[in-house]
Design a protein around this motif. Structure first.
Motif: not given
Length: 280
Positions: A1-13, A17-24, A64-67
């Protein structure tokens, strides 16, 4: 099974950029609305992996790599697993819900729980919200809706409401309805759910079944959709349907693999994986 714990690194930036969201970047209702709207407009819905006999990975790095980094999309388990991590990273509370798709069904019990949606809690807000970036239909939510009945919710030009429907279980059955999404023009049920929480392991099992079962439509038929500023595009098999914001619907049948590949690449903005044989 995949590891989806909140400590898994995630590239929010990279996601933003992919979605174009520039809000707070804070956990508030305006951010939730803006993120959901940006996500559904930027990342297509598609099932190219199941059509070529593969269950999509729900591992965060693979998603992240795909979407995010590739010109690809995914179906509900991919979209909402990724979106849940985005929201959790920003401080929202998220509960995963498994839903019974109602389009084409007579009763909620006629369908298995095969759609993933999210119940979202905004810090300091007693109201919880239904959020969903992965429903591949013209009646999909473009913005979150409060989890309450008795009123209509307009969101980015679409109209939704939630109703309760009797059923045999101990928890209330909620049904998301969309107005004008079907041929009848009135209210049409999209999916039904209870507020029982599900874990990532549950989603992994359903994802594998829907992607690999020979009885699943997602393993046999192309479903690709893209939302533009003025239209919803859906490729179902070899039929391309465009539903414009004014309600105008046009359909055309694609002929030949070359035309299908061209439409997927240019109009739906999805890169077709190598080795995939498309319908002719």
């Amino acid at each position: 099974m995949s590891d989806t714990a909140p400590t898994t690194p995630f590239d929010l930036d990279a996601y933003l950029r992919r979605t174009g969201w520039e809000g707070v970047r804070r956990a508030c209702l305006d951010t939730l609305r803006g993120l959901q709207h940006a996500h559904v407009r930027a990342i297509p819905f598609e099932n190219l992996d199941p059509v070529r006999g593969r269950a999509p990975s729900l591992d965060l790095a693979d998603l992240t790599a795909k979407l995010v980094h590739a010109r690809r999309g995914g179906y509900c388990y991919e979209h909402n697993t990724l979106f849940a991590r985005v929201l959790e990273t920003l401080g929202f509370g998220v509960t995963r819900l498994l839903c019974r798709v109602q389009l084409g069904a007579h009763r909620p019990e006629d369908r298995p729980r095969s759609h993933l949606a999210l119940q979202v809690r905004v810090p300091g807000d007693p109201q919880t919200y239904l959020s969903d970036v992965g429903f591949g239909a013209v009646g999909a939510l473009l913005e979150p809706v409060p989890l309450r009945t008795g009123e209509e919710f307009p969101g980015a030009g679409r109209r939704h409401r939630l109703v309760h429907r009797p059923h045999r279980g101990p928890l209330p059955m909620w049904v998301l309805e969309a107005h004008g999404a079907g041929d009848g023009g009135g209210w049409e049920a999209q999916y039904a759910f209870t507020l029982e929480p599900f874990e990532h392991a549950d989603v992994e099992v359903v994802n594998w079944h829907v992607a690999t079962s020979p009885r699943s439509p997602f393993s046999r038929t192309l479903y690709i959709q893209r939302l533009t500023t003025d239209a919803h595009l859906l490729l179902h098999g070899t039929a391309l349907t465009e539903t414009r914001t004014d309600g105008t619907v046009t359909r055309r049948e694609l002929t030949g693999e070359a035309e299908i590949r061209s439409v997927i690449d240019t109009e739906l903005d999805v890169e077709v994986p190598d080795g995939l044989t498309l319908p002719r």
